[in-house]
Design a protein around this motif. Structure first.
Motif, PDB file in Angstrom:
ATOM      1  N   ALA A   1     -69.052 -49.447  60.000  1.00  0.00           N
ATOM      2  CA  ALA A   1     -69.314 -48.346  60.935  1.00  0.00           C
ATOM      3  C   ALA A   1     -68.015 -47.729  61.424  1.00  0.00           C
ATOM      4  O   ALA A   1     -67.916 -46.507  61.600  1.00  0.00           O
ATOM      5  CB  ALA A   1     -70.136 -48.851  62.120  1.00  0.00           C
ATOM      6  N   ARG A   2     -67.001 -48.562  61.640  1.00  0.00           N
ATOM      7  CA  ARG A   2     -65.700 -48.069  62.100  1.00  0.00           C
ATOM      8  C   ARG A   2     -65.030 -47.208  61.032  1.00  0.00           C
ATOM      9  O   ARG A   2     -64.313 -46.257  61.344  1.00  0.00           O
ATOM     10  CB  ARG A   2     -64.817 -49.254  62.487  1.00  0.00           C
ATOM     11  CG  ARG A   2     -63.530 -48.886  63.190  1.00  0.00           C
ATOM     12  CD  ARG A   2     -62.916 -50.078  63.891  1.00  0.00           C
ATOM     13  NE  ARG A   2     -62.815 -51.238  63.032  1.00  0.00           N
ATOM     14  CZ  ARG A   2     -63.466 -52.386  63.242  1.00  0.00           C
ATOM     15  NH1 ARG A   2     -64.291 -52.507  64.266  1.00  0.00           N
ATOM     16  NH2 ARG A   2     -63.311 -53.407  62.418  1.00  0.00           N
TER      17      ARG A   2
ATOM     18  N   GLU B   1     -70.445 -47.410  71.557  1.00  0.00           N
ATOM     19  CA  GLU B   1     -69.148 -47.547  72.220  1.00  0.00           C
ATOM     20  C   GLU B   1     -68.552 -48.933  72.018  1.00  0.00           C
ATOM     21  O   GLU B   1     -67.325 -49.098  71.983  1.00  0.00           O
ATOM     22  CB  GLU B   1     -69.290 -47.253  73.713  1.00  0.00           C
ATOM     23  CG  GLU B   1     -69.555 -45.785  74.024  1.00  0.00           C
ATOM     24  CD  GLU B   1     -69.785 -45.542  75.507  1.00  0.00           C
ATOM     25  OE1 GLU B   1     -69.847 -46.535  76.267  1.00  0.00           O
ATOM     26  OE2 GLU B   1     -69.914 -44.368  75.902  1.00  0.00           O
ATOM     27  N   ALA B   2     -69.434 -49.941  71.889  1.00  0.00           N
ATOM     28  CA  ALA B   2     -68.947 -51.314  71.727  1.00  0.00           C
ATOM     29  C   ALA B   2     -68.545 -51.628  70.294  1.00  0.00           C
ATOM     30  O   ALA B   2     -67.739 -52.544  70.065  1.00  0.00           O
ATOM     31  CB  ALA B   2     -70.015 -52.305  72.192  1.00  0.00           C
ATOM     32  N   LEU B   3     -69.085 -50.912  69.324  1.00  0.00           N
ATOM     33  CA  LEU B   3     -68.808 -51.210  67.919  1.00  0.00           C
ATOM     34  C   LEU B   3     -67.303 -51.257  67.587  1.00  0.00           C
ATOM     35  O   LEU B   3     -66.851 -52.194  66.915  1.00  0.00           O
ATOM     36  CB  LEU B   3     -69.502 -50.192  67.018  1.00  0.00           C
ATOM     37  CG  LEU B   3     -70.912 -50.535  66.517  1.00  0.00           C
ATOM     38  CD1 LEU B   3     -71.484 -49.363  65.745  1.00  0.00           C
ATOM     39  CD2 LEU B   3     -70.888 -51.794  65.653  1.00  0.00           C
ATOM     40  N   PRO B   4     -66.506 -50.297  68.033  1.00  0.00           N
ATOM     41  CA  PRO B   4     -65.067 -50.337  67.679  1.00  0.00           C
ATOM     42  C   PRO B   4     -64.319 -51.525  68.262  1.00  0.00           C
ATOM     43  O   PRO B   4     -63.214 -51.849  67.800  1.00  0.00           O
ATOM     44  CB  PRO B   4     -64.531 -49.014  68.254  1.00  0.00           C
ATOM     45  CG  PRO B   4     -65.730 -48.134  68.389  1.00  0.00           C
ATOM     46  CD  PRO B   4     -66.843 -49.047  68.732  1.00  0.00           C
TER      47      PRO B   4
ATOM     48  N   LEU C   1     -75.099 -56.477  71.329  1.00  0.00           N
ATOM     49  CA  LEU C   1     -76.418 -56.311  71.944  1.00  0.00           C
ATOM     50  C   LEU C   1     -76.352 -56.497  73.458  1.00  0.00           C
ATOM     51  O   LEU C   1     -77.023 -55.781  74.208  1.00  0.00           O
ATOM     52  CB  LEU C   1     -77.408 -57.290  71.326  1.00  0.00           C
ATOM     53  CG  LEU C   1     -77.652 -57.115  69.821  1.00  0.00           C
ATOM     54  CD1 LEU C   1     -78.607 -58.182  69.305  1.00  0.00           C
ATOM     55  CD2 LEU C   1     -78.192 -55.729  69.513  1.00  0.00           C
ATOM     56  N   ARG C   2     -75.529 -57.439  73.905  1.00  0.00           N
ATOM     57  CA  ARG C   2     -75.414 -57.650  75.351  1.00  0.00           C
ATOM     58  C   ARG C   2     -74.799 -56.443  76.038  1.00  0.00           C
ATOM     59  O   ARG C   2     -75.215 -56.062  77.137  1.00  0.00           O
ATOM     60  CB  ARG C   2     -74.579 -58.906  75.631  1.00  0.00           C
ATOM     61  CG  ARG C   2     -74.605 -59.316  77.101  1.00  0.00           C
ATOM     62  CD  ARG C   2     -73.718 -60.521  77.347  1.00  0.00           C
ATOM     63  NE  ARG C   2     -74.130 -61.668  76.561  1.00  0.00           N
ATOM     64  CZ  ARG C   2     -73.396 -62.218  75.600  1.00  0.00           C
ATOM     65  NH1 ARG C   2     -72.194 -61.709  75.305  1.00  0.00           N
ATOM     66  NH2 ARG C   2     -73.822 -63.260  74.943  1.00  0.00           N
TER      67      ARG C   2
ATOM     68  N   THR D   1     -77.055 -54.706  78.859  1.00  0.00           N
ATOM     69  CA  THR D   1     -76.547 -54.777  80.230  1.00  0.00           C
ATOM     70  C   THR D   1     -76.369 -53.387  80.821  1.00  0.00           C
ATOM     71  O   THR D   1     -76.725 -53.136  81.981  1.00  0.00           O
ATOM     72  CB  THR D   1     -75.207 -55.534  80.263  1.00  0.00           C
ATOM     73  OG1 THR D   1     -75.409 -56.859  79.770  1.00  0.00           O
ATOM     74  CG2 THR D   1     -74.656 -55.592  81.675  1.00  0.00           C
ATOM     75  N   ARG D   2     -75.816 -52.462  80.023  1.00  0.00           N
ATOM     76  CA  ARG D   2     -75.651 -51.083  80.505  1.00  0.00           C
ATOM     77  C   ARG D   2     -76.998 -50.473  80.877  1.00  0.00           C
ATOM     78  O   ARG D   2     -77.140 -49.826  81.923  1.00  0.00           O
ATOM     79  CB  ARG D   2     -74.979 -50.249  79.418  1.00  0.00           C
ATOM     80  CG  ARG D   2     -74.976 -48.727  79.684  1.00  0.00           C
ATOM     81  CD  ARG D   2     -73.737 -48.277  80.414  1.00  0.00           C
ATOM     82  NE  ARG D   2     -72.574 -48.423  79.575  1.00  0.00           N
ATOM     83  CZ  ARG D   2     -72.181 -47.492  78.683  1.00  0.00           C
ATOM     84  NH1 ARG D   2     -72.871 -46.381  78.510  1.00  0.00           N
ATOM     85  NH2 ARG D   2     -71.082 -47.677  77.973  1.00  0.00           N
TER      86      ARG D   2
END
Length: 239
Positions: free
Chosen positions: A69-70, A118-121, A135-136, A140-141
């Motif tokens: 994905a990156r 946003e967390a993937l990178p 996933l967390r 959580t967001r």
């Protein structure tokens, strides 16, 4: 007449890969160091959530997904595939958030996918338990956003509720104006007590509280239908 099926963001993402050519790049890591068997996203997704499978194998797949994905800088489809692979882990929490807070389902799903992307990178080759991290972060967001934006609920008398909160600790004044009869209450009685003490009391209980049971009972002997007095309750300031 039946309602049309829900077609939210997750549903649209779920359908999208079916119209595309299967992506390549994922490999099943058996821990031997040799190139593993190639997997399509559809083949990989069950393995990501199979708790009977090796944790190391699941982690290796999540690391590959984040890396692919990156590297998706020209829209080759892996960012969308990464989202599609996360849907089983996100959907369960989305249902729980909507049920708990009454949040809009589209908003919850959009918040989750934004946080996930946003967390993937941030997933590096040696990030421990990358699937849980991704996933967390998304869940959580979404939980925090829904909790902060919890819808206001109406009450039967909103003005009374507002007034009672604003005037909490104020005094209530009870007045009884009797008619001018020898055996009645001729004078006006005014009783001022804390609001919390008198709210909800009926006339009989209030009369008993202040020793007026006999007077009220005497007044009630008059002919039915004739007014013997009035009782009003209104807020009164302490000043």
């Amino acid at each position: 007449m039946t309602s049309p099926p829900y077609s939210g963001l997750f549903t649209r993402v779920e359908r999208e890969p079916a119209s595309r050519e299967p992506l390549t790049g994922l490999r099943l890591d058996d821990g031997s160091g040799a190139p593993g068997t190639g997997l399509t996203p559809a083949e990989a997704r069950p393995l990501l959530y199979d708790r009977s499978a090796s944790a190391a194998r699941r982690d290796a797949l999540w690391h590959q997904i984040a890396a692919l994905a990156r590297e998706d800088t020209d829209g080759n489809g892996w960012r969308l595939a990464a989202v599609w692979l996360a849907l089983p882990g996100l959907r369960r929490h989305a249902f729980a958030i909507v049920d708990r807070f009454g949040a809009d389902r589209d908003d919850v799903e959009a918040e989750m996918l934004t946080a996930y992307l946003e967390a993937l990178p941030s997933i590096e080759p040696h990030t421990p338990d990358p699937g849980s991290v991704l996933l967390r972060s998304a869940c959580t967001r979404a939980w925090n956003t829904a909790r902060q934006a919890r819808p206001e609920r109406t009450v039967e008398d909103i003005q009374n509720t507002v007034d009672s909160r604003r005037d909490r600790g104020a005094l209530w004044q009870a007045e009884f104006d009797g008619i001018d009869r020898p055996d009645g209450l001729a004078a006006t009685l005014r009783i001022t007590v804390p609001a919390g003490r008198t709210e909800g009391l009926r006339l009989g209980a209030l009369a008993g509280e202040w020793g007026l049971t006999g007077q009220i009972a005497g007044a009630c002997r008059f002919q039915r239908g004739r007014r013997v007095g009035t009782l009003s309750l209104r807020p009164r300031s302490r000043g």
